[in-house]
Write an enzyme that holds these catalytic residues in place. Structure first.
Site, PDB file in Angstrom:
ATOM      1  N   HIS A   3     -10.038  58.855   3.637  1.00  0.00           N
ATOM      2  CA  HIS A   3      -9.133  57.901   2.970  1.00  0.00           C
ATOM      3  C   HIS A   3      -9.828  56.545   2.811  1.00  0.00           C
ATOM      4  O   HIS A   3      -9.733  55.898   1.769  1.00  0.00           O
ATOM      5  CB  HIS A   3      -7.880  57.676   3.822  1.00  0.00           C
ATOM      6  CG  HIS A   3      -6.873  58.786   3.769  1.00  0.00           C
ATOM      7  ND1 HIS A   3      -6.317  59.222   2.597  1.00  0.00           N
ATOM      8  CD2 HIS A   3      -6.288  59.516   4.758  1.00  0.00           C
ATOM      9  CE1 HIS A   3      -5.427  60.192   2.868  1.00  0.00           C
ATOM     10  NE2 HIS A   3      -5.400  60.392   4.172  1.00  0.00           N
TER      11      HIS A   3
ATOM     12  N   GLU B 146      -4.951  62.475  -0.313  1.00  0.00           N
ATOM     13  CA  GLU B 146      -5.121  63.475   0.743  1.00  0.00           C
ATOM     14  C   GLU B 146      -6.252  64.446   0.408  1.00  0.00           C
ATOM     15  O   GLU B 146      -6.886  64.994   1.306  1.00  0.00           O
ATOM     16  CB  GLU B 146      -3.815  64.233   0.986  1.00  0.00           C
ATOM     17  CG  GLU B 146      -2.714  63.405   1.648  1.00  0.00           C
ATOM     18  CD  GLU B 146      -3.093  62.832   3.014  1.00  0.00           C
ATOM     19  OE1 GLU B 146      -3.934  63.443   3.710  1.00  0.00           O
ATOM     20  OE2 GLU B 146      -2.579  61.764   3.364  1.00  0.00           O
TER      21      GLU B 146
ATOM     22  N   HIS C 264     -10.961  62.481   8.932  1.00  0.00           N
ATOM     23  CA  HIS C 264      -9.863  62.508   7.959  1.00  0.00           C
ATOM     24  C   HIS C 264      -9.556  61.095   7.445  1.00  0.00           C
ATOM     25  O   HIS C 264      -9.577  60.836   6.230  1.00  0.00           O
ATOM     26  CB  HIS C 264      -8.614  63.127   8.608  1.00  0.00           C
ATOM     27  CG  HIS C 264      -7.410  63.153   7.721  1.00  0.00           C
ATOM     28  ND1 HIS C 264      -7.007  64.274   7.031  1.00  0.00           N
ATOM     29  CD2 HIS C 264      -6.510  62.186   7.405  1.00  0.00           C
ATOM     30  CE1 HIS C 264      -5.926  63.989   6.327  1.00  0.00           C
ATOM     31  NE2 HIS C 264      -5.598  62.733   6.545  1.00  0.00           N
ATOM     32  N   GLU C 265      -9.290  60.192   8.378  1.00  0.00           N
ATOM     33  CA  GLU C 265      -8.970  58.819   7.966  1.00  0.00           C
ATOM     34  C   GLU C 265     -10.181  58.174   7.297  1.00  0.00           C
ATOM     35  O   GLU C 265     -10.031  57.367   6.374  1.00  0.00           O
ATOM     36  CB  GLU C 265      -8.506  57.990   9.160  1.00  0.00           C
ATOM     37  CG  GLU C 265      -7.298  58.549   9.927  1.00  0.00           C
ATOM     38  CD  GLU C 265      -6.072  58.822   9.059  1.00  0.00           C
ATOM     39  OE1 GLU C 265      -5.930  58.180   8.009  1.00  0.00           O
ATOM     40  OE2 GLU C 265      -5.261  59.709   9.432  1.00  0.00           O
TER      41      GLU C 265
END
Lengths: 496, 496
Positions: free
Chosen positions: A265, A291, A261-262
């Site tokens: 980003h 997101e 997830h990170e």
């Protein structure tokens, strides 16, 4: 034009330096600082924020932007001025002394949240939450007195978002998800998850994180991973992005999906065009778009059968004992189990939006003063029971689990659900260009990066969020796409 | 007075915020940042340094200090103005554009040093060292054109220090140390050191560091330990101090004494009176005084027979296999072995000043342009052979071992030797007040802290270095004290 823009860019350069300092101070606070060091940090953050505030609201920038308005600007310069004007308008409305005082409050509030979570004691955080809400209500009044206070903040994190559009989005989603969750619980073929809860040595979890980051194209030369209570990404500039994770010794998937997830980003921040460096355009767009990128990697790639089949040999190499007698298909189903749970960041794709809806409902009531802070934990627990059917055992695993509200981020949570929905459509669109499944199965994500770089990443804030979403989705956003994806995926997994 | 001082303190507050940001950025660069992230950091550091420069050299502060000069100030306010005037005078002489440009150079230079050391390739660092020297020579000309360039920088790190006083100090020390080293090599009873070089697991070394920090009174609530290539201390304010160490898996003493050394610095910063918080007085005094505190803990306490006897049971608990068949007395002698070596930070007390003398000689020649940068490695190796009798195998273990020159710190090294000599006298004086040996043997260092807090630490920069040294030493500084200490200690250990 040259001369005016040169001066404007000088100011952008200074804004960059303050952003850089504040970001590093924030990273340090979450990953390395001593436990009782918030006071000195609060002083510094407050003063540096004020300097930034002064730059943005000062006469110099005002005059330069006025001069620029009379000029014929190229696309990039026009976008720089547009962003600066937008920031300036917002900041100018907040009185300087309040800005300084309030920045300090949020530093101390985050510290109080850490301590409250550690001790699972909401009362430590409650007075700070009260202060934070008061500040955000007051600021909303300054920013746009004609608008509903919560709408002001929804719009702040995602241009154009408001309750009038979020309410039906969530209502439709709820209508789709709740029956699906119930069908899974009553008719679904059980998914084996017993093996997830065992000892997963941290050293090996760290190696797994490194392995996945490498596959994502995040080299330690430009992106490092560290540990924090709450995983986050912080981009300093396109050459330096940091991500964090939180290792659960009893659950290997928790950190794995945080890293992916990170990492999503981080890829976005790493791939903003270097030509925009040190300008206000040199970062990812609004939260919803950001997101969408993290959720795209986490869910649509990381939780896909193909990606897990590529990762499987490495998983078995790192965890031979833990995965003995388990098949890759079993891991895939376990990683996609739809299981109402307590913690948002560890939730599955299907129940995740329910976690967001709880927060959306509560934020709305808190901001409108309809829910007293003292009653928040009970309201939280009630909604978790209602939406997810789970009993919250303590505040650390309940209302204190997320850092957002302690930093004044009310109105941010909805962007997680929106981003996830954008991503569903972006992935559908992407699949028209190349064979995503094949790339995932080979652990070759360069085509994904190339696609997103072209459509979204390179632009930073140069294009407006709505335009980026259009380009990514290949047309207007259609929430149905996400709902259908969920139905398709979970019908298959649970053999409904 | 109130009003003028209030405004002055407002500026000090802002200086604090910039210092805080720059310190955190520096800590991050050495402990956490991705390897290729210097460019964006350089931009931020340069801009933030400029802001600090503008504050210090600006008209506002000038007028306030002028107004303050006409007032009757209390001791603290007078000291604040004195320090501000001193900083202002120095900065005002350096042109603003050069200040900005040069700050950026040192950020990039430190990055080049890291890479050069990693690859043991001096040529990567050489052009940056050249630039650094040019900058410091140029700045010396601005700061005091009438003074020798190297003297300007000696004075910068230690008020009043100059070659005229440092030359005889080092000459006398050399005359004492060299014969002693030779006598040890020819007549000394050999000290057993074979057991030092073996596997000392990092996890246990980390536990040892925590144990020692606790005994020193450094709680993780206010002081954290992390890892970096070169150990250092960075004090943000009295409530937040960071230290770093570098673990050598083959040498447990290396990190142990780094931790105690940096811990001494940290105690100093932690114990500056909170009443001085956020003013320019709120940090330890000049480098010589600061080093006296770190060396006091490292050598006079950490390497004492009594302290090691207290530490012994914990060492045996952590390293039962490694210390099997070794006595505490053998460890004491090994930790105090006088053994000419390559690395300054790992040197023993006796040969340590020789490492400093090498650097002192070379810095002097470099600053005076008498030694071309290209010839530095050869000159370094020649002096190591001459003073220490060792052959330098590569630049990483030679001229590239220290970070200092890459950050422009020419003239800093002598303060290590001076500080060590101050500490010898301070310890003698301290022993007149209480039984230091007994405290060390019990692992109770509170009397040491109480003593140093009263004599030195609490004052921060309020008292001038000379006064602090007088208070610590109980009179005028006498270098003989250190020389005699060395002779006494090493005559006993080597049974000369």
């Amino acid at each position: 034009m040259e001369q005016v823009m040169e001066k404007i860019r000088g100011i952008e350069h200074q804004l960059y330096a303050y952003n850089y300092a504040l970001a590093i101070i924030g990273i340090d606070a979450e990953t390395a600082a001593p436990t009782d060091s918030a006071e000195g940090r609060g002083e510094a953050v407050s003063l540096l924020s004020c300097k930034q505030y002064e730059l943005l609201t000062g006469d110099e920038l005002g005059q330069l932007l006025e001069a620029a308005a009379a000029l014929e600007l190229d696309e990039r310069a026009a976008a720089e001025c547009r962003e600066l004007r937008r920031m300036r308008e917002r900041y100018t409305r907040i009185p300087a002394e309040e800005f300084a005082q309030d920045s300090r409050v949020f530093t101390l509030s985050q510290d109080a949240w850490h301590k409250a979570k550690e001790q699972s004691d909401f009362s430590i955080f409650a007075p700070w939450l009260e202060k934070g809400l008061e500040i955000r209500r007051r600021w909303a009044g300054y920013i746009d007195p004609a608008k509903d206070v919560y709408d002001v903040w929804l719009d702040f994190y995602q241009d154009g978002l408001c309750m009038a559009s979020a309410d039906p989005f969530f209502a439709a989603l709820k209508e789709k998800i709740l029956p699906l969750v119930r069908r899974i619980q009553t008719e679904g073929k059980p998914v084996r998850t017993d093996f997830l809860h065992q000892d997963w040595p941290l050293e090996d979890q760290r190696r797994l994180a490194e392995y996945v980051m490498e596959a994502m194209g995040l080299s330690p030369n430009h992106c490092t991973l560290s540990e924090s209570e709450h995983p986050f990404t912080s981009g300093l500039y396109d050459g330096d992005v940091r991500i964090t994770t939180h290792y659960d010794p009893q659950d290997m998937l928790s950190s794995l999906y945080s890293v992916i997830h990170e990492g999503g980003h981080a890829l976005y921040e790493r791939n903003v065009s270097p030509a925009l460096r040190y300008t206000v355009l040199a970062e990812g767009s609004c939260s919803g778009v950001h997101e969408s990128q993290s959720r795209l990697f986490e869910n649509y790639i990381g939780r896909s059968r193909e990606f897990l089949s590529w990762l499987w040999p490495e998983l078995v190499r790192l965890f031979p004992k833990q995965l003995e007698g388990i098949s890759c298909e079993e891991l895939y189903r376990a990683a996609n189990r739809a299981e109402p749970s307590l913690i948002r960041t560890e939730a599955d794709e299907l129940t995740y939006p329910l976690h967001i809806m709880v927060r959306y409902e509560l934020e709305k009531q808190l901001m409108h003063g309809q829910l007293p802070v003292a009653e928040l934990p009970a309201a939280w627990n009630r909604l978790y029971k209602e939406y997810l059917g789970v009993d919250v055992p303590d505040d650390a695993q309940g209302v204190l689990q997320d850092i957002h509200w302690s930093g004044g981020d009310f109105g941010y949570f909805p962007t997680y659900a929106l981003g996830t929905a954008y991503a569903a459509q972006m992935v559908e669109q992407m699949k028209r260009s190349f064979d995503l499944g094949h790339c995932c199965a080979e652990g070759n994500l360069e085509p994904v990066r190339a696609y997103l770089r072209e459509k979204i990443w390179q632009y930073g804030k140069m294009l407006e969020p709505a335009e980026l979403i259009r380009r990514g989705c290949g047309g207007e956003f259609d929430p149905e796409c996400f709902a259908n994806y969920l139905e398709r995926k979970y019908t298959e997994i649970y053999e409904l």
